[in-house]
Design a protein around this motif. Structure first.
Motif, PDB file in Angstrom:
ATOM      1  N   VAL A  22       1.178  -1.906  -6.798  1.00  0.00           N
ATOM      2  CA  VAL A  22       0.581  -1.664  -5.486  1.00  0.00           C
ATOM      3  C   VAL A  22      -0.887  -2.096  -5.473  1.00  0.00           C
ATOM      4  CG1 VAL A  22       2.157   0.202  -4.896  1.00  0.00           C
ATOM      5  CG2 VAL A  22      -0.006   0.736  -6.003  1.00  0.00           C
ATOM      6  N   ASP A  23      -1.389  -2.359  -4.260  1.00  0.00           N
ATOM      7  CA  ASP A  23      -2.751  -2.867  -4.097  1.00  0.00           C
ATOM      8  C   ASP A  23      -3.706  -1.839  -3.519  1.00  0.00           C
ATOM      9  OD1 ASP A  23      -2.214  -5.838  -4.602  1.00  0.00           O
ATOM     10  OD2 ASP A  23      -0.725  -5.332  -3.069  1.00  0.00           O
ATOM     11  N   LYS A  24      -3.145  -0.809  -2.838  1.00  0.00           N
ATOM     12  CA  LYS A  24      -3.989  -0.009  -1.967  1.00  0.00           C
ATOM     13  C   LYS A  24      -3.436   1.398  -1.801  1.00  0.00           C
ATOM     14  CE  LYS A  24      -5.497  -2.837   1.224  1.00  0.00           C
ATOM     15  NZ  LYS A  24      -5.396  -3.686   2.414  1.00  0.00           N
ATOM     16  N   LEU A  25      -4.326   2.366  -1.701  1.00  0.00           N
ATOM     17  CA  LEU A  25      -3.905   3.727  -1.375  1.00  0.00           C
ATOM     18  C   LEU A  25      -4.444   4.079   0.004  1.00  0.00           C
ATOM     19  CD1 LEU A  25      -4.742   5.627  -4.720  1.00  0.00           C
ATOM     20  CD2 LEU A  25      -2.608   4.471  -4.053  1.00  0.00           C
ATOM     21  N   LYS A  26      -3.593   4.666   0.843  1.00  0.00           N
ATOM     22  CA  LYS A  26      -4.054   5.153   2.141  1.00  0.00           C
ATOM     23  C   LYS A  26      -4.100   6.677   2.089  1.00  0.00           C
ATOM     24  CE  LYS A  26      -3.210   2.970   5.938  1.00  0.00           C
ATOM     25  NZ  LYS A  26      -2.541   2.435   7.163  1.00  0.00           N
ATOM     26  N   SER A  85       0.836  -1.195   0.000  1.00  0.00           N
ATOM     27  CA  SER A  85       0.000   0.000   0.000  1.00  0.00           C
ATOM     28  C   SER A  85       0.874   1.248   0.000  1.00  0.00           C
ATOM     29  CB  SER A  85      -0.933   0.003   1.209  1.00  0.00           C
ATOM     30  OG  SER A  85      -0.186  -0.026   2.401  1.00  0.00           O
ATOM     31  N   ILE A  86       0.287   2.339  -0.437  1.00  0.00           N
ATOM     32  CA  ILE A  86       0.991   3.622  -0.400  1.00  0.00           C
ATOM     33  C   ILE A  86       0.404   4.451   0.735  1.00  0.00           C
ATOM     34  CG2 ILE A  86       1.575   5.721  -1.659  1.00  0.00           C
ATOM     35  CD1 ILE A  86       1.535   4.095  -4.182  1.00  0.00           C
ATOM     36  N   ASP A  87       1.266   4.730   1.716  1.00  0.00           N
ATOM     37  CA  ASP A  87       0.882   5.432   2.936  1.00  0.00           C
ATOM     38  C   ASP A  87       0.868   6.943   2.690  1.00  0.00           C
ATOM     39  OD1 ASP A  87       0.242   5.721   5.592  1.00  0.00           O
ATOM     40  OD2 ASP A  87       2.152   4.984   6.363  1.00  0.00           O
ATOM     41  N   ASP A  88       0.077   7.653   3.467  1.00  0.00           N
ATOM     42  CA  ASP A  88       0.059   9.120   3.416  1.00  0.00           C
ATOM     43  C   ASP A  88      -0.152   9.612   1.987  1.00  0.00           C
ATOM     44  OD1 ASP A  88       0.796   8.803   6.080  1.00  0.00           O
ATOM     45  OD2 ASP A  88       2.925   9.102   5.666  1.00  0.00           O
TER      46      ASP A  88
END
Ligand code: C2E
Ligand code: MG
Ligand code: MG
Ligand code: MG
Length: 278
Positions: A197-201, A178-181
């Motif tokens: 990547v699977d996910k965005l935060k 995931s990509i944080d911030d």
């Protein structure tokens, strides 16, 4: 001349700077000792499926238990750990410990929760991250699909070629990325299609005026749309109110994390939290 340069010299090492350097040195020595003395602990913050309201995962967040019993939050020591390179050893401990603890989490009302672990740029630069992750998975027996690695945009753009190679090998092990911030780091979005990547935060700063008339909602909507169009999952960080939780759900955001649901808590409390939810 001597006097002038002496004064310059003194000005260069003025009292406040010397204090800074000494503080950092003291912190660095303390951090090195903390690794040996086992003074780090991981707290876990539930990740909630906004549709069902259930805990589906948890983010591991590092704390330093000082000898006097107090807890130091990561913002106070991670910068020094990164500067000094100690984050590599600390990060290795975090990965092993998070996988070990997550391997003990039972499935309650659905699949066993996943664990999300934050990574530092230095752990990529140092190399060997794939070996470390493989070892943490093997030693704990945790299924790779239950480990999520949180990267920041700055990691992805720091050395695109070598990071892409590392990330691709990590992905091949079956972990989630995931990509944080998200939204705080870098304006180019092209890396999103290049990195697996699977996910965005969504960074919590964008949630601040959600429901108000500010720009926050526009950005949150855009990120949710972007994630959806790219086939990525979306997590909103910093959900502090029921209103924001409901709004995010209505906007189609899949997951939420924040004080409204739960604060980060010691490992022992996490399963009680999961069980208490129905
Ligand atoms: P992060 O990865 O973005 O983690 C989320 C942070 O937001 C956590 O702070 C969490 O306690 C806080 N938070 C969660 N919900 C809310 C909310 O509703 N309101 C507010 N105001 N804050 C909320 P924490 O635990 O202090 O961690 C700060 C940062 O330290 C993390 O940000 C991460 O970048 C870094 N960090 C933590 N653990 C590790 C680690 O093991 N390794 C590395 N490299 N970095 C770590
Ligand atoms: Mg994080
Ligand atoms: Mg974050
Ligand atoms: Mg962060």
């Amino acid at each position: 001349h001597a006097k002038a340069s002496g004064r310059n010299c003194h000005r260069f090492f003025d009292d406040s700077m010397q204090g800074d350097v000494q503080d950092r040195m003291r912190m660095q020595v303390g951090l090195a000792r903390a690794i040996e003395a086992n003074e780090f602990e991981l707290h876990y913050q539930p990740l909630i499926d906004l549709k069902t309201g259930r805990m589906v995962g948890a983010e591991a967040l590092l704390r330093w238990r000082l000898p006097d019993g107090s807890l130091m939050p990561p913002a106070q020591f991670i910068p020094v750990a990164e500067e000094s390179g100690l984050i590599v050893r600390i990060g290795a401990w975090v990965l092993h410990e998070a996988c070990r603890q997550a391997s003990l989490w039972p499935a309650i009302n659905g699949p066993a929760p996943w664990v999300a672990v934050n990574l530092s740029a230095l752990q990529f630069r140092q190399g060997g991250l794939e070996t470390l992750v493989a070892a943490a998975l093997r030693d704990s027996g945790l299924a790779p699909g239950r480990l999520e690695l949180e990267l920041t945009e700055s990691i992805l753009i720091s050395d695109p070629a070598s990071v892409l190679a590392a990330v691709t090998r990590l992905k091949a092990q079956g972990v989630m990325l995931s990509i944080d911030d998200f939204g705080t780091g870098y304006s180019s979005l092209s890396y999103l299609t290049r990195f697996p990547v699977d996910k965005l935060k969504i960074d919590r700063s964008f949630l601040q005026d959600l429901g108000g008339r500010g720009q926050g909602q526009t950005i949150v909507e855009a990120v949710i749309g972007l994630a959806s169009n790219l086939g990525l999952a979306c997590v909103a960080e910093g959900v502090e109110t029921a209103e924001v939780a409901r709004l995010l759900k209505d906007l189609g955001c899949g997951y939420g994390q924040g004080y409204y649901f739960a604060r980060p808590m010691p490992a022992e409390q996490l399963m009680a939290f999961a069980r208490a939810q129905t």
